[in-house]
Design an enzyme around this catalytic site. Sequence first.
Site, PDB file in Angstrom:
ATOM      1  N   HIS A   1      44.152  29.428  76.850  1.00 16.59           N
ATOM      2  CA  HIS A   1      43.083  29.301  77.835  1.00 16.59           C
ATOM      3  C   HIS A   1      43.138  28.016  78.643  1.00 16.59           C
ATOM      4  CE1 HIS A   1      38.963  31.481  78.347  1.00 16.59           C
ATOM      5  NE2 HIS A   1      39.588  31.303  79.493  1.00 16.59           N
TER       6      HIS A   1
ATOM      7  N   ASP B   1      34.121  34.900  76.185  1.00 15.29           N
ATOM      8  CA  ASP B   1      34.854  34.082  75.219  1.00 15.29           C
ATOM      9  C   ASP B   1      33.945  33.810  74.023  1.00 15.29           C
ATOM     10  OD1 ASP B   1      36.353  32.022  73.947  1.00 15.29           O
ATOM     11  OD2 ASP B   1      37.009  31.180  75.849  1.00 15.29           O
TER      12      ASP B   1
ATOM     13  N   HIS C   1      34.023  31.023  72.683  1.00 12.43           N
ATOM     14  CA  HIS C   1      33.809  29.589  72.835  1.00 12.43           C
ATOM     15  C   HIS C   1      33.395  29.264  74.270  1.00 12.43           C
ATOM     16  CE1 HIS C   1      36.933  30.433  69.803  1.00 12.43           C
ATOM     17  NE2 HIS C   1      36.308  29.518  69.087  1.00 12.43           N
TER      18      HIS C   1
ATOM     19  N   ASP D   1      34.401  26.346  75.794  1.00 20.11           N
ATOM     20  CA  ASP D   1      35.492  25.582  76.405  1.00 20.11           C
ATOM     21  C   ASP D   1      34.967  24.529  77.382  1.00 20.11           C
ATOM     22  OD1 ASP D   1      37.189  27.133  74.916  1.00 20.11           O
ATOM     23  OD2 ASP D   1      37.718  28.475  76.558  1.00 20.11           O
TER      24      ASP D   1
ATOM     25  N   HIS E   1      42.990  23.716  75.468  1.00 22.05           N
ATOM     26  CA  HIS E   1      42.332  24.980  75.818  1.00 22.05           C
ATOM     27  C   HIS E   1      40.820  24.920  75.585  1.00 22.05           C
ATOM     28  CE1 HIS E   1      42.732  27.023  71.534  1.00 22.05           C
ATOM     29  NE2 HIS E   1      42.228  25.822  71.479  1.00 22.05           N
TER      30      HIS E   1
ATOM     31  N   ASP F   1      38.860  35.934  77.303  1.00 19.33           N
ATOM     32  CA  ASP F   1      39.573  35.491  76.107  1.00 19.33           C
ATOM     33  C   ASP F   1      39.445  36.583  75.057  1.00 19.33           C
ATOM     34  OD1 ASP F   1      40.238  34.239  73.614  1.00 19.33           O
ATOM     35  OD2 ASP F   1      39.798  32.269  74.479  1.00 19.33           O
TER      36      ASP F   1
ATOM     37  N   ASP G   1      39.486  36.472  72.034  1.00 18.16           N
ATOM     38  CA  ASP G   1      38.676  36.143  70.858  1.00 18.16           C
ATOM     39  C   ASP G   1      37.187  36.420  71.073  1.00 18.16           C
ATOM     40  OD1 ASP G   1      37.451  33.878  72.057  1.00 18.16           O
ATOM     41  OD2 ASP G   1      38.835  32.471  71.124  1.00 18.16           O
TER      42      ASP G   1
ATOM     43  N   GLU H   1      44.916  34.293  75.344  1.00 17.32           N
ATOM     44  CA  GLU H   1      44.776  34.002  73.918  1.00 17.32           C
ATOM     45  C   GLU H   1      45.166  35.143  72.974  1.00 17.32           C
ATOM     46  OE1 GLU H   1      44.460  31.132  72.598  1.00 17.32           O
ATOM     47  OE2 GLU H   1      43.542  29.802  74.088  1.00 17.32           O
TER      48      GLU H   1
END
Length: 300
Positions: free
Chosen positions: A100, A123, A125, A127, A140, A227, A229, A272
Amino acid sequence: MKTPPRIALLSVPFGLGAGNPGSELAPRHLLHLGLLQSLQQLGCHIDEQKDIGEAGIQIPSIQLPMKHSAEVIATGTALAGEVYTVVSAGQFPFVLGGDHSLAMGTLAGLSAYYPRLGVIWIDAHADMNTESTSPSGNMHGIPLAVAQGRAQLSLSHLWPGAGIVSPANIVLVGARDLDPAEEVLIHSAGIACFGIADIRKLGIDAVIAKAIRLAGANTDGIHLSFDIDSVDPTEAPGTGTPVQGGLSSEEARIALRQLGLSARLTSAEFVEVNPLLDRADQTAKLAVELIEVLLSNLRN
């Protein structure tokens, strides 16, 4: 009937921004699984396909206390130039990563062309760490702080004329693993954040509709950064920073279809996927399917 946009598929086999090796293998692996052929069969107009690397790029003089920052900046610079060229030619850039950290390059190129850019960030997260708040030192984890002009590194370090992204036009979807500094920033800046509880309460359709409205308000277009994840690791185990309690694969399909159908979407990236951490290509095959859902529904 509206015609599909001209898509420029930009593959970026880069993974040094992440903590675990392997995401650099994703672009080639997804293409090996038949992504390009499937997109063409679905009627997607792949106008151009290109691999992006850091070769020949002069690394900026800025020094960061982050892992592999020079390589991340070099690759981001190369990607920013390609993205800027693609949008200037009227194409829809689709960036296939990679980790990312690549989003900094994508956003640098986009913000140089679109002065008022909206971003939907799907995502686990946020980030949004900076160089000083990052617990891991992995690049990332900082793209959205960089995009807002809150970090030592800026998008303009990657590409001349790159701007910043207003917090009012950033929407987080699926975030469920936030560091303390990120929580403070999200609250203080008033950034829209739809966690899994919000998604289950409102429904993914309503959340994406709100995200499009917020990210699209008074902007030149919306960039989607997806992403893998964001999806629960029971369905997408092949990623470097899995977090339990994520989107279901069906919720991801609904979200990407809705975004693809939106006339406000002007670019996207998918990051990712880590083939080294996958189980029997479960994550890679899901990624191919999700990309197909997004791009096959794009319309000008």
